[in-house]
Design a protein around this motif. Structure first.
Motif, short mmCIF file in Angstrom:
data_model
loop_
_atom_site.label_atom_id
_atom_site.label_comp_id
_atom_site.label_asym_id
_atom_site.label_seq_id
_atom_site.Cartn_x
_atom_site.Cartn_y
_atom_site.Cartn_z
N THR A 151 0.83 -1.20 0.00
CA THR A 151 0.00 0.00 0.00
C THR A 151 0.86 1.25 0.00
N GLN A 204 -5.15 3.83 0.19
CA GLN A 204 -4.87 3.59 1.60
C GLN A 204 -6.00 2.81 2.26
N GLY A 207 -5.92 -0.85 1.11
CA GLY A 207 -4.82 -1.58 1.73
C GLY A 207 -5.09 -1.88 3.19
#
Length: 222
Positions: A151, A204, A207
Motif C-alpha cells: 500500500t 490507503q 490496503g
C-alpha cells in the motif's frame, strides 16, 4: 468549460491509473524478489550467502539514494530501448518500476524480519526446505505487513507519477503542471490535486481493509 475540465481530468486519471497499475505490478515483483533474497541470504538466514546479500544491499541503497527526477533522466535510454520511446506513460513505467522496487524491497525486508524466529526454526526442525519455509511460513506470516508495505509503495508510485509528468509522462501530474500551473488555470490545478488526494485515500483505505481482513481471518483460525 466544465466539459473541457472533465475531459482533461478523465484523460489524466486514466493515464495515471495505467502508470500506477503496471508500475506497481512490476515494482512489487522486483521488490518482493529483492526483499526475500536480502532476508534469506543474510548471516544466520535460511540460505546465508553474505556476498550476494552485500551486493544486493549495495544496489538497493544506490538506487534509493538517487532523487527520482534524476533517476528518470538516467533511465531515459533504458525506457527508449524497452518501449521504443522516452515520452508518455509507457516510458514512465520503466523508471517508476525501477525507482520504487528498491524502496519496496527495504519495506518488505523489514516486514519479513517481523516473523518470529521460532516459527522458522520449527519449520526447519521438521525438515522443511528453504522454498517451503519461504512460501509456507515466511510470506504467509508476514502477509498483513506485506499488504501494508504494498500500500505504501503504490501510494509512493502515485506520487512519483506527478514528478514523471513534469518531463512528459502524462497523467494528472502533467495536467497540473502544463494546464494548471503554466496556463494559470487554478480550477484545473485544484481539481487535479483533489483527484490525486481522493485516489491516494482510496488506495490507503483498500490496503488497510485488506490487511485487517487477513488478520481477522488469522485470529479466527487460531
Amino acid at each position: 468549460m466544465r466539459d473541457d475540465l472533465f475531459d482533461l481530468l478523465w484523460t489524466g486519471l486514466l493515464e495515471t491509473l495505467y502508470m500506477v497499475f503496471w508500475s506497481s505490478l512490476f515494482a512489487l515483483a522486483i521488490g518482493l524478489a529483492l526483499g526475500i533474497t536480502v532476508v534469506v541470504t543474510e548471516r544466520g538466514g535460511i540460505l546465508p550467502i553474505p556476498i550476494l546479500n552485500k551486493v544486493i544491499g549495495f544496489i538497493i541503497n544506490t538506487v534509493r539514494s538517487l532523487p527520482f527526477i534524476i533517476l528518470i533522466v538516467i533511465l531515459l535510454p533504458v525506457s527508449r530501448f524497452i518501449v521504443g520511446t522516452s515520452l508518455g506513460p509507457k516510458a514512465a513505467i520503466v523508471a517508476l518500476s525501477i525507482g520504487a522496487a528498491p524502496f519496496l524491497a527495504r519495506i518488505i525486508e523489514n516486514s519479513l524480519k517481523e516473523v518470529t524466529a521460532g516459527k522458522i526454526e520449527a519449520a526447519k526442525s521438521v525438515g522443511a526446505s528453504p522454498a517451503v519455509i519461504i512460501f509456507r511460513v515466511l510470506i504467509p506470516e508476514a502477509l498483513p505487513a506485506l499488504v501494508r508495505a504494498a500500500t505504501i509503495a503504490v501510494i509512493a508510485i502515485t506520487e512519483f507519477t506527478a514528478v514523471a509528468g513534469a518531463i512528459g509522462a502524462g497523467g494528472l501530474g502533467s495536467l497540473a503542471i502544463r494546464f494548471g500551473y503554466q496556463r494559470f488555470r487554478e480550477d484545473i490545478l485544484l481539481a487535479t490535486v483533489l483527484v490525486i488526494i481522493a485516489l491516494v485515500q482510496l488506495i490507503q483505505w483498500t490496503g488497510d481493509l485488506t490487511a485487517r481482513s487477513i488478520q481477522q481471518r488469522r485470529f479466527k483460525r487460531e
